[in-house]
Design a protein around this motif. Structure first.
Motif, PDB file in Angstrom:
ATOM      1  N   VAL A 149       0.897  -1.120  -0.041  1.00 35.16           N
ATOM      2  CA  VAL A 149      -0.082  -0.087  -0.077  1.00 35.16           C
ATOM      3  C   VAL A 149       0.814   1.306   0.035  1.00 35.16           C
ATOM      4  O   VAL A 149       0.140   2.440  -0.312  1.00 35.16           O
ATOM      5  N   GLN A 150       2.105   1.224   0.340  1.00 30.92           N
ATOM      6  CA  GLN A 150       2.902   2.531   0.184  1.00 30.92           C
ATOM      7  C   GLN A 150       4.288   2.018   0.005  1.00 30.92           C
ATOM      8  O   GLN A 150       4.737   0.868   0.212  1.00 30.92           O
ATOM      9  N   ASN A 151       5.199   2.909  -0.200  1.00 32.97           N
ATOM     10  CA  ASN A 151       6.663   2.593  -0.384  1.00 32.97           C
ATOM     11  C   ASN A 151       7.093   1.976   0.893  1.00 32.97           C
ATOM     12  O   ASN A 151       6.668   2.485   2.023  1.00 32.97           O
ATOM     13  N   THR A 152       7.872   1.125   0.601  1.00 29.52           N
ATOM     14  CA  THR A 152       8.446   0.329   2.137  1.00 29.52           C
ATOM     15  C   THR A 152       7.338  -0.713   2.483  1.00 29.52           C
ATOM     16  O   THR A 152       7.900  -1.383   3.489  1.00 29.52           O
ATOM     17  N   VAL A 153       6.246  -0.880   2.213  1.00 31.08           N
ATOM     18  CA  VAL A 153       5.201  -1.913   2.699  1.00 31.08           C
ATOM     19  C   VAL A 153       5.552  -3.315   1.678  1.00 31.08           C
ATOM     20  O   VAL A 153       5.501  -3.169   0.638  1.00 31.08           O
ATOM     21  N   PRO A 154       5.850  -4.480   2.289  1.00 27.08           N
ATOM     22  CA  PRO A 154       5.976  -5.571   1.385  1.00 27.08           C
ATOM     23  C   PRO A 154       5.003  -6.001   0.450  1.00 27.08           C
ATOM     24  O   PRO A 154       3.778  -5.686   0.868  1.00 27.08           O
ATOM     25  N   LEU A 155       5.516  -6.503  -0.433  1.00 29.56           N
ATOM     26  CA  LEU A 155       4.481  -7.320  -1.468  1.00 29.56           C
ATOM     27  C   LEU A 155       4.352  -8.616  -1.176  1.00 29.56           C
ATOM     28  O   LEU A 155       5.376  -9.244  -1.216  1.00 29.56           O
ATOM     29  N   ASP A 156       3.074  -9.293  -0.926  1.00 29.29           N
ATOM     30  CA  ASP A 156       2.927 -10.503  -0.606  1.00 29.29           C
ATOM     31  C   ASP A 156       3.700 -11.429  -1.756  1.00 29.29           C
ATOM     32  O   ASP A 156       3.253 -11.327  -2.883  1.00 29.29           O
ATOM     33  N   ALA A 157       4.344 -12.458  -1.277  1.00 30.38           N
ATOM     34  CA  ALA A 157       5.110 -13.292  -2.090  1.00 30.38           C
ATOM     35  C   ALA A 157       4.143 -14.346  -3.037  1.00 30.38           C
ATOM     36  O   ALA A 157       4.493 -14.846  -4.145  1.00 30.38           O
ATOM     37  N   ARG A 158       2.940 -14.332  -2.471  1.00 28.37           N
ATOM     38  CA  ARG A 158       1.866 -15.435  -3.256  1.00 28.37           C
ATOM     39  C   ARG A 158       1.271 -14.757  -4.501  1.00 28.37           C
ATOM     40  O   ARG A 158       1.092 -15.558  -5.515  1.00 28.37           O
ATOM     41  N   HIS A 159       1.671 -13.449  -4.864  1.00 28.26           N
ATOM     42  CA  HIS A 159       1.060 -12.788  -5.953  1.00 28.26           C
ATOM     43  C   HIS A 159       1.910 -13.089  -7.081  1.00 28.26           C
ATOM     44  O   HIS A 159       3.137 -13.258  -7.179  1.00 28.26           O
ATOM     45  N   SER A 160       1.245 -13.530  -8.301  1.00 28.86           N
ATOM     46  CA  SER A 160       2.285 -13.613  -9.547  1.00 28.86           C
ATOM     47  C   SER A 160       2.488 -12.179 -10.098  1.00 28.86           C
ATOM     48  O   SER A 160       2.090 -11.087  -9.472  1.00 28.86           O
ATOM     49  N   ASN A 161       3.532 -12.075 -11.092  1.00 29.06           N
ATOM     50  CA  ASN A 161       3.494 -10.757 -11.552  1.00 29.06           C
ATOM     51  C   ASN A 161       4.053 -10.891 -13.032  1.00 29.06           C
ATOM     52  O   ASN A 161       4.121 -12.348 -13.416  1.00 29.06           O
ATOM     53  N   LEU A 162       4.234  -9.849 -13.735  1.00 31.48           N
ATOM     54  CA  LEU A 162       4.423  -9.892 -15.210  1.00 31.48           C
ATOM     55  C   LEU A 162       5.711 -11.138 -15.453  1.00 31.48           C
ATOM     56  O   LEU A 162       5.897 -11.616 -16.236  1.00 31.48           O
ATOM     57  N   ALA A 163       6.876 -10.703 -14.784  1.00 29.67           N
ATOM     58  CA  ALA A 163       8.051 -11.624 -14.691  1.00 29.67           C
ATOM     59  C   ALA A 163       7.656 -12.972 -14.643  1.00 29.67           C
ATOM     60  O   ALA A 163       8.195 -13.651 -15.694  1.00 29.67           O
ATOM     61  N   LYS A 164       7.214 -13.268 -13.736  1.00 30.99           N
ATOM     62  CA  LYS A 164       6.819 -14.817 -13.312  1.00 30.99           C
ATOM     63  C   LYS A 164       5.974 -15.331 -14.464  1.00 30.99           C
ATOM     64  O   LYS A 164       6.160 -16.643 -15.149  1.00 30.99           O
TER      65      LYS A 164
ATOM     66  N   TYR B 148      10.262 -16.942 -21.582  1.00 35.23           N
ATOM     67  CA  TYR B 148      10.887 -15.689 -21.655  1.00 35.23           C
ATOM     68  C   TYR B 148      11.732 -15.543 -20.775  1.00 35.23           C
ATOM     69  O   TYR B 148      11.335 -15.860 -19.417  1.00 35.23           O
ATOM     70  N   ASP B 149      12.670 -14.834 -20.703  1.00 35.58           N
ATOM     71  CA  ASP B 149      13.430 -14.578 -19.596  1.00 35.58           C
ATOM     72  C   ASP B 149      13.600 -13.073 -19.413  1.00 35.58           C
ATOM     73  O   ASP B 149      14.446 -12.351 -20.133  1.00 35.58           O
ATOM     74  N   PRO B 150      12.657 -12.717 -18.509  1.00 37.01           N
ATOM     75  CA  PRO B 150      12.498 -11.128 -18.596  1.00 37.01           C
ATOM     76  C   PRO B 150      13.610 -10.270 -17.919  1.00 37.01           C
ATOM     77  O   PRO B 150      14.128 -10.428 -16.689  1.00 37.01           O
ATOM     78  N   ALA B 151      14.078  -9.459 -18.736  1.00 34.69           N
ATOM     79  CA  ALA B 151      15.208  -8.664 -18.282  1.00 34.69           C
ATOM     80  C   ALA B 151      14.721  -7.238 -17.860  1.00 34.69           C
ATOM     81  O   ALA B 151      13.607  -6.660 -18.213  1.00 34.69           O
ATOM     82  N   LEU B 152      15.370  -6.695 -16.746  1.00 33.73           N
ATOM     83  CA  LEU B 152      14.798  -5.462 -16.339  1.00 33.73           C
ATOM     84  C   LEU B 152      16.190  -4.573 -16.186  1.00 33.73           C
ATOM     85  O   LEU B 152      17.230  -5.080 -15.540  1.00 33.73           O
ATOM     86  N   ILE B 153      15.750  -3.334 -16.559  1.00 34.16           N
ATOM     87  CA  ILE B 153      16.851  -2.118 -16.239  1.00 34.16           C
ATOM     88  C   ILE B 153      15.971  -1.111 -15.353  1.00 34.16           C
ATOM     89  O   ILE B 153      14.954  -0.701 -15.837  1.00 34.16           O
ATOM     90  N   GLY B 154      16.605  -0.617 -14.433  1.00 30.09           N
ATOM     91  CA  GLY B 154      15.985   0.334 -13.521  1.00 30.09           C
ATOM     92  C   GLY B 154      15.591  -0.236 -12.016  1.00 30.09           C
ATOM     93  O   GLY B 154      16.442  -0.782 -11.506  1.00 30.09           O
ATOM     94  N   TYR B 155      14.319   0.011 -11.926  1.00 32.73           N
ATOM     95  CA  TYR B 155      13.972  -0.616 -10.490  1.00 32.73           C
ATOM     96  C   TYR B 155      12.494  -0.703 -10.534  1.00 32.73           C
ATOM     97  O   TYR B 155      11.682  -0.439 -11.234  1.00 32.73           O
TER      98      TYR B 155
END
Length: 512
Positions: free
Chosen positions: A74-89, A96-103
């Protein structure tokens, strides 16, 4: 696109670039030839918003496809629950081997590590699943190390590189260049990392999240971008006669107007954001525009490489931002509260499969949660059931789905973090510090968990100066839009497993 060609994706995510600073949407004072080309060859979305602010929550929504109410970072510094999927996963699931530049400004799930994990000492780290090929985090170490390797002597306080040469502070908005030259800026760093990665692929399909830190503050640009724009050519301010008039609109706005300082925006400066006069704001906007042009020139180097290799015609390109920037409107700086300047962001999509879409402006309501399902569909994947967004490929092709959204929905959680503490000031508990917005072309309704609501007539008051929520003549509108907000939240409640059924014949999976 010809069959058999590798399908590549370039997702460009800039930081703090607001939607009305896009030439295709009316900002004709800007010089952005490469973004202009992307708009000519793709589709530009006129009504696109981030689903939340600031950076960490916004990027969580962008990369998980989930609303704030579901991912709960909900805010910067608040953890993201590991159970959620995301675009990279999800990209890894389809090869695909998703590459990231930045943050991504992601704080890890503390249940997956220990309390001494160094990632808990920073504002945010990298989201799980990405392969970092040019990371900014932690604490910009990647960039500062690159700078030192290039032979640039770092000051004791490394961030002093964003001061003019010979100065130990900035008095505020300035036309002077930063002491760091353009070829040593963080924008140059990200671009070099991108070209290094792309040139090493050797014909293999790729996905690249290319992040740029700018036009994020501090608002100081390297030469020649510092002098590219004149303050007098900047768009006008939208604010009341005094900041106190603005503060009277709502307790949350009053809190931020009393509390935002200039120091985070002009390195080393003092004073309150509300002390910036119109001339200083105009200079700040001129510098902000120069930073935009620097990013555009850097993006041009990446596009030139894709042109030269022939990969441009095989690549889905998406250009967007994590959130906007107040830039002095309503006397605010940064990305806070409920005003459009914080939430409206650019979105441009160039789809090689839709050449007839070139140059079109799309006015349908779109949200940052739509980016993940769009990319996955284009690559032949499928968005997770929990995803709150929808693929934009039909809109890119000029077809509006029958059940497309009738309003925009976005949220903001303003609970205490180490650099902002509204809870005691407003007399609220942690879990009461939230708001959501339902907005269409006519009305903007802002609902708070424990503070008074707001209602704005966007046709008569597009910049939201007059709150009508307490006006008896608008009680029916408040009711209708509050019901919309409730219905929207109910229909998007967490649903990862709700389409499964146990039956006498075993597990059944129903189509949504």
């Amino acid at each position: 696109m010809p069959s058999g060609q590798p399908r590549n994706v370039l997702l460009v995510v800039v930081d703090q670039w607001r939607a009305d600073f896009v030439p295709a949407l009316g900002a004709d004072f800007l010089k952005t030839p490469n973004l202009d080309r992307l708009c000519r060859e793709g589709v530009t979305f006129r009504n696109h918003i981030t689903n939340t602010v600031p950076c960490g929550p916004a990027r969580a929504s962008l990369l998980t496809g989930l609303y704030l109410m579901n991912h709960r970072a909900v805010q910067n510094t608040v953890p993201l629950d590991a159970r959620h999927s995301n675009l990279a996963k999800e990209l890894r699931r389809i090869g695909y081997d998703p590459a990231l530049i930045g943050y991504t400004t992601t704080t890890p799930d503390p249940r997956q590590t220990g309390s001494l994990d160094p990632r808990f000492t920073t504002l945010g780290d990298l989201m799980e699943g990405f392969r970092a090929v040019g990371a900014f985090e932690p604490s910009m170490d990647g960039y500062f190390g690159w700078l030192a390797q290039k032979g640039h002597a770092l000051p004791e306080n490394r961030e002093d590189i964003w001061l003019p040469e010979g100065e130990d502070h900035l008095p505020g908005a300035t036309a002077r260049p930063s002491r760091i030259p353009a070829d040593c800026s963080d924008t140059a760093y990200f671009t070099e990392r991108a070209l290094t990665y792309l040139k090493g692929r050797n014909g293999k399909p790729w996905f690249l999240h290319l992040g740029y830190y700018r036009p994020h503050p501090p608002f100081i640009a390297p030469a020649p971008y510092n002098a590219m724009y004149r303050p007098e050519d900047m768009p006008p301010l939208h604010r009341a006669a005094t900041w106190r008039e603005e503060a009277a609109q709502h307790p949350l706005l009053d809190f931020y107007l009393r509390g935002i300082s200039q120091g985070s925006f002009f390195h080393g400066a003092g004073g309150a954001a509300t002390e910036l006069d119109a001339g200083s704001v105009a200079q700040m906007r001129a510098t902000y525009s120069g930073m935009i042009s620097e990013v555009d020139a850097a993006l041009g180097q990446v596009i030139a490489h894709l042109d030269a290799t022939g990969e441009w015609k095989n690549t889905l390109v998406i250009f967007t931002s994590d959130h906007g920037e107040q830039l002095g409107d309503h006397y605010l700086l940064g990305k806070v509260g409920y005003h459009d300047e914080s939430f409206r962001i650019p979105l441009v999509i160039k789809d090689p499969d839709a050449p007839d879409a070139a140059g079109r402006i799309e006015s349908a309501f779109t949200e940052s949660v739509d980016v993940m399902p769009t990319i996955l569909e284009w690559l032949g994947g499928e968005a997770p059931r929990a995803c709150d967004g929808h693929s934009l490929l039909p809109l890119v092709a000029g077809e509006t789905p029958a059940a497309w959204r009738r309003h925009l929905f976005y949220e903001y959680d303003f609970r205490d973090v180490f650099y902002s503490r509204p809870e005691d000031d407003l007399g609220l508990s942690m879990d009461e510090c939230s708001l959501c917005v339902v907005q269409d072309q006519h009305w903007k309704y802002v609902h708070f968990a424990a503070l008074p609501p707001l209602l704005f007539d966007l046709e008569k008051d597009p910049h939201c100066f007059t709150d009508l929520a307490a006006d008896p003549a608008h009680a029916a509108v408040v009711r209708d839009y509050a019901q919309r907000a409730l219905s929207h939240r109910m229909s998007h409640a967490e649903r990862t497993l709700t389409h499964f059924r146990a039956t006498p014949h075993g597990l059944e999976e129903r189509a949504p």
